[in-house]
Scaffold this motif. Structure first.
Motif, PDB file in Angstrom:
ATOM      1  N   PHE A 193      67.404  21.216 -24.005  1.00 51.96           N
ATOM      2  CA  PHE A 193      68.652  21.167 -23.253  1.00 51.96           C
ATOM      3  C   PHE A 193      69.685  22.061 -23.941  1.00 51.96           C
ATOM      4  O   PHE A 193      69.987  21.874 -25.123  1.00 51.96           O
ATOM      5  CB  PHE A 193      69.192  19.735 -23.178  1.00 51.96           C
ATOM      6  N   ASP A 194      70.215  23.026 -23.217  1.00 49.84           N
ATOM      7  CA  ASP A 194      71.280  23.875 -23.753  1.00 49.84           C
ATOM      8  C   ASP A 194      72.597  23.121 -23.676  1.00 49.84           C
ATOM      9  O   ASP A 194      73.035  22.695 -22.597  1.00 49.84           O
ATOM     10  CB  ASP A 194      71.384  25.177 -22.971  1.00 49.84           C
ATOM     11  N   ILE A 195      73.237  22.959 -24.839  1.00 48.33           N
ATOM     12  CA  ILE A 195      74.536  22.290 -24.912  1.00 48.33           C
ATOM     13  C   ILE A 195      75.622  23.357 -24.861  1.00 48.33           C
ATOM     14  O   ILE A 195      75.821  24.104 -25.818  1.00 48.33           O
ATOM     15  CB  ILE A 195      74.658  21.454 -26.206  1.00 48.33           C
ATOM     16  N   ASN A 196      76.288  23.458 -23.733  1.00 51.72           N
ATOM     17  CA  ASN A 196      77.293  24.503 -23.514  1.00 51.72           C
ATOM     18  C   ASN A 196      78.614  24.084 -24.171  1.00 51.72           C
ATOM     19  O   ASN A 196      79.549  23.612 -23.525  1.00 51.72           O
ATOM     20  CB  ASN A 196      77.485  24.743 -22.020  1.00 51.72           C
ATOM     21  N   LEU A 197      78.669  24.276 -25.481  1.00 46.16           N
ATOM     22  CA  LEU A 197      79.812  23.846 -26.274  1.00 46.16           C
ATOM     23  C   LEU A 197      80.303  25.015 -27.106  1.00 46.16           C
ATOM     24  O   LEU A 197      79.513  25.709 -27.754  1.00 46.16           O
ATOM     25  CB  LEU A 197      79.406  22.681 -27.188  1.00 46.16           C
ATOM     26  N   ASP A 198      81.619  25.241 -27.104  1.00 47.50           N
ATOM     27  CA  ASP A 198      82.196  26.327 -27.892  1.00 47.50           C
ATOM     28  C   ASP A 198      81.898  26.133 -29.374  1.00 47.50           C
ATOM     29  O   ASP A 198      81.751  24.999 -29.843  1.00 47.50           O
ATOM     30  CB  ASP A 198      83.719  26.383 -27.698  1.00 47.50           C
ATOM     31  N   PRO A 199      81.801  27.233 -30.147  1.00 48.47           N
ATOM     32  CA  PRO A 199      81.611  27.100 -31.592  1.00 48.47           C
ATOM     33  C   PRO A 199      82.672  26.213 -32.241  1.00 48.47           C
ATOM     34  O   PRO A 199      82.366  25.461 -33.158  1.00 48.47           O
ATOM     35  CB  PRO A 199      81.704  28.545 -32.091  1.00 48.47           C
ATOM     36  N   ALA A 200      83.912  26.305 -31.751  1.00 44.25           N
ATOM     37  CA  ALA A 200      84.997  25.442 -32.225  1.00 44.25           C
ATOM     38  C   ALA A 200      85.391  24.510 -31.085  1.00 44.25           C
ATOM     39  O   ALA A 200      86.166  24.896 -30.201  1.00 44.25           O
ATOM     40  CB  ALA A 200      86.193  26.268 -32.680  1.00 44.25           C
ATOM     41  N   PRO A 201      84.850  23.292 -31.032  1.00 37.93           N
ATOM     42  CA  PRO A 201      85.138  22.380 -29.918  1.00 37.93           C
ATOM     43  C   PRO A 201      86.628  22.073 -29.795  1.00 37.93           C
ATOM     44  O   PRO A 201      87.380  22.095 -30.764  1.00 37.93           O
ATOM     45  CB  PRO A 201      84.342  21.121 -30.283  1.00 37.93           C
ATOM     46  N   ARG A 202      87.029  21.753 -28.559  1.00 41.03           N
ATOM     47  CA  ARG A 202      88.423  21.425 -28.255  1.00 41.03           C
ATOM     48  C   ARG A 202      88.507  19.996 -27.737  1.00 41.03           C
ATOM     49  O   ARG A 202      87.499  19.358 -27.473  1.00 41.03           O
ATOM     50  CB  ARG A 202      88.968  22.404 -27.219  1.00 41.03           C
ATOM     51  N   ALA A 203      89.739  19.532 -27.573  1.00 46.57           N
ATOM     52  CA  ALA A 203      89.954  18.163 -27.096  1.00 46.57           C
ATOM     53  C   ALA A 203      89.322  17.957 -25.720  1.00 46.57           C
ATOM     54  O   ALA A 203      88.859  16.858 -25.388  1.00 46.57           O
ATOM     55  CB  ALA A 203      91.447  17.852 -27.063  1.00 46.57           C
ATOM     56  N   ALA A 204      89.274  19.015 -24.897  1.00 49.55           N
ATOM     57  CA  ALA A 204      88.688  18.892 -23.558  1.00 49.55           C
ATOM     58  C   ALA A 204      87.203  18.560 -23.618  1.00 49.55           C
ATOM     59  O   ALA A 204      86.642  18.000 -22.663  1.00 49.55           O
ATOM     60  CB  ALA A 204      88.906  20.191 -22.784  1.00 49.55           C
ATOM     61  N   ASP A 205      86.555  18.872 -24.733  1.00 49.08           N
ATOM     62  CA  ASP A 205      85.122  18.594 -24.876  1.00 49.08           C
ATOM     63  C   ASP A 205      84.833  17.128 -25.177  1.00 49.08           C
ATOM     64  O   ASP A 205      83.661  16.748 -25.297  1.00 49.08           O
ATOM     65  CB  ASP A 205      84.528  19.466 -25.986  1.00 49.08           C
ATOM     66  N   GLU A 206      85.887  16.318 -25.300  1.00 48.04           N
ATOM     67  CA  GLU A 206      85.696  14.887 -25.535  1.00 48.04           C
ATOM     68  C   GLU A 206      85.396  14.129 -24.248  1.00 48.04           C
ATOM     69  O   GLU A 206      85.160  12.920 -24.280  1.00 48.04           O
ATOM     70  CB  GLU A 206      86.916  14.302 -26.238  1.00 48.04           C
ATOM     71  N   ALA A 207      85.411  14.827 -23.107  1.00 47.26           N
ATOM     72  CA  ALA A 207      85.025  14.220 -21.825  1.00 47.26           C
ATOM     73  C   ALA A 207      83.517  14.400 -21.616  1.00 47.26           C
ATOM     74  O   ALA A 207      82.919  15.371 -22.088  1.00 47.26           O
ATOM     75  CB  ALA A 207      85.800  14.867 -20.683  1.00 47.26           C
ATOM     76  N   TRP A 208      82.913  13.459 -20.915  1.00 42.73           N
ATOM     77  CA  TRP A 208      81.473  13.540 -20.663  1.00 42.73           C
ATOM     78  C   TRP A 208      81.136  14.759 -19.812  1.00 42.73           C
ATOM     79  O   TRP A 208      81.855  15.094 -18.868  1.00 42.73           O
ATOM     80  CB  TRP A 208      80.976  12.286 -19.953  1.00 42.73           C
ATOM     81  N   SER A 209      80.048  15.401 -20.133  1.00 42.38           N
ATOM     82  CA  SER A 209      79.531  16.487 -19.300  1.00 42.38           C
ATOM     83  C   SER A 209      78.820  15.898 -18.088  1.00 42.38           C
ATOM     84  O   SER A 209      78.607  14.686 -17.992  1.00 42.38           O
ATOM     85  CB  SER A 209      78.551  17.347 -20.112  1.00 42.38           C
ATOM     86  N   LYS A 210      78.411  16.766 -17.179  1.00 39.87           N
ATOM     87  CA  LYS A 210      77.556  16.305 -16.086  1.00 39.87           C
ATOM     88  C   LYS A 210      76.147  16.083 -16.641  1.00 39.87           C
ATOM     89  O   LYS A 210      75.807  16.528 -17.749  1.00 39.87           O
ATOM     90  CB  LYS A 210      77.525  17.348 -14.963  1.00 39.87           C
ATOM     91  N   TRP A 211      75.316  15.393 -15.864  1.00 40.32           N
ATOM     92  CA  TRP A 211      73.934  15.177 -16.288  1.00 40.32           C
ATOM     93  C   TRP A 211      73.168  16.501 -16.225  1.00 40.32           C
ATOM     94  O   TRP A 211      73.241  17.240 -15.233  1.00 40.32           O
ATOM     95  CB  TRP A 211      73.254  14.132 -15.403  1.00 40.32           C
ATOM     96  N   LEU A 212      72.455  16.798 -17.288  1.00 39.88           N
ATOM     97  CA  LEU A 212      71.730  18.064 -17.398  1.00 39.88           C
ATOM     98  C   LEU A 212      70.236  17.849 -17.251  1.00 39.88           C
ATOM     99  O   LEU A 212      69.693  16.829 -17.686  1.00 39.88           O
ATOM    100  CB  LEU A 212      71.994  18.714 -18.762  1.00 39.88           C
ATOM    101  N   GLU A 213      69.577  18.825 -16.665  1.00 36.55           N
ATOM    102  CA  GLU A 213      68.125  18.865 -16.638  1.00 36.55           C
ATOM    103  C   GLU A 213      67.647  19.822 -17.735  1.00 36.55           C
ATOM    104  O   GLU A 213      68.373  20.745 -18.111  1.00 36.55           O
ATOM    105  CB  GLU A 213      67.614  19.337 -15.276  1.00 36.55           C
ATOM    106  N   PRO A 214      66.447  19.622 -18.238  1.00 37.36           N
ATOM    107  CA  PRO A 214      65.966  20.517 -19.302  1.00 37.36           C
ATOM    108  C   PRO A 214      65.746  21.926 -18.769  1.00 37.36           C
ATOM    109  O   PRO A 214      65.305  22.128 -17.634  1.00 37.36           O
ATOM    110  CB  PRO A 214      64.653  19.870 -19.748  1.00 37.36           C
ATOM    111  N   GLY A 215      66.061  22.909 -19.607  1.00 36.84           N
ATOM    112  CA  GLY A 215      65.790  24.286 -19.222  1.00 36.84           C
ATOM    113  C   GLY A 215      64.300  24.575 -19.232  1.00 36.84           C
ATOM    114  O   GLY A 215      63.785  25.299 -18.390  1.00 36.84           O
ATOM    115  N   SER A 216      63.608  23.975 -20.200  1.00 39.27           N
ATOM    116  CA  SER A 216      62.158  24.160 -20.311  1.00 39.27           C
ATOM    117  C   SER A 216      61.656  23.223 -21.395  1.00 39.27           C
ATOM    118  O   SER A 216      62.420  22.455 -21.983  1.00 39.27           O
ATOM    119  CB  SER A 216      61.809  25.610 -20.678  1.00 39.27           C
TER     120      SER A 216
END
Length: 239
Positions: A193-216
């Motif tokens: 699963f690719d975690i689309n997160l900036d190298p330096a996380p921000r406060a906005a990243d404290e919200a849940w992401s959508k449900w992800l499917e595996p890339g492979s």
């Protein structure tokens, strides 16, 4: 006489350079997490950085003395001091820059961070009482020097919307440009699963992401629909 004085000052500066380079290399290699397995880090300091300090001191001491043309003792003593200062300055600058380049853990408002995630298990997976009875493995890959198993919280697992949800956490240890969550059983290929997160996380990243499917899967193949995991994630502050 001038060559003799230059060689004496060069050797003395080289000895000082050896000591300073060894000390700085020890600090820098520790900061970069260089393994000391079978004495590897120690060998690196002794057989690479210490000789470089010696060579640097020799070159600076001999060159400076020859270039200055100093002949009497006060002038030679001054050249010795200047040579040591220059050598120490070069070693300190290079070593300090190396330490500043260490990939440190990201922070939000000074707080260390972790990746909190939830795994929606496929119907074929049974959930044991604790990790000791499970062969499920989850790791967060963020680079060759930042790859570790995550902690799974079996006691907090439960059924939501008809699916079994297993939570877990993994510390964020570096400013990585790419992070991947790998989920799988010990005997099978992990789903990636690719975690689309900036190298330096921000406060906005404290919200849940959508449900992800595996890339492979780790072997490059796509898992069948009935065996797919689903993942969602968020950043949490570690108090």
């Amino acid at each position: 006489m001038r060559w003799t004085s230059a060689i004496v000052i060069g050797v003395t500066t080289g000895i000082v350079g050896t000591v300073l380079a060894s000390m700085m290399a020890d600090v820098a290699t520790r900061a970069h997490g260089v393994s000391n397995f079978e004495g590897g880090r120690g060998y690196l300091v002794v057989f690479v950085f210490a000789p470089l300090g010696l060579i640097l001191g020799l070159v600076v001491g001999i060159w400076l003395t020859r270039a200055s043309g100093a002949a009497n003792f006060p002038a030679l003593a001054l050249q010795q001091l200047i040579a040591i200062i220059i050598t120490a300055g070069i070693i300190g600058t290079v070593g300090g820059a190396s330490i500043l380049m260490v990939n440190k853990p990201p922070l939000i408002d000074g707080d260390p961070l972790a990746l909190e995630f939830e795994i929606r298990l496929p119907a074929t997976d049974s959930l044991p009482a604790d990790s000791a009875d499970s062969d499920l493995r989850v790791s967060l890959f963020a680079g060759d020097n930042d790859n570790a198993y995550a902690t799974l919280h079996f006691s907090s697992a439960g059924v939501h919307d008809g699916a079994m949800i297993l939570p877990g956490t993994s510390p964020l240890n570096s400013h990585s440009a790419r992070r991947m969550l790998l989920i799988g059983h010990r005997t099978g290929d992990s789903q990636v699963f690719d975690i689309n997160l900036d190298p330096a996380p921000r406060a906005a990243d404290e919200a849940w992401s959508k449900w992800l499917e595996p890339g492979s899967r780790a072997d490059g193949k796509n898992p069948s629909a009935e065996l797919q995991y689903r993942v969602r994630w968020r950043v949490v502050r570690v108090k």
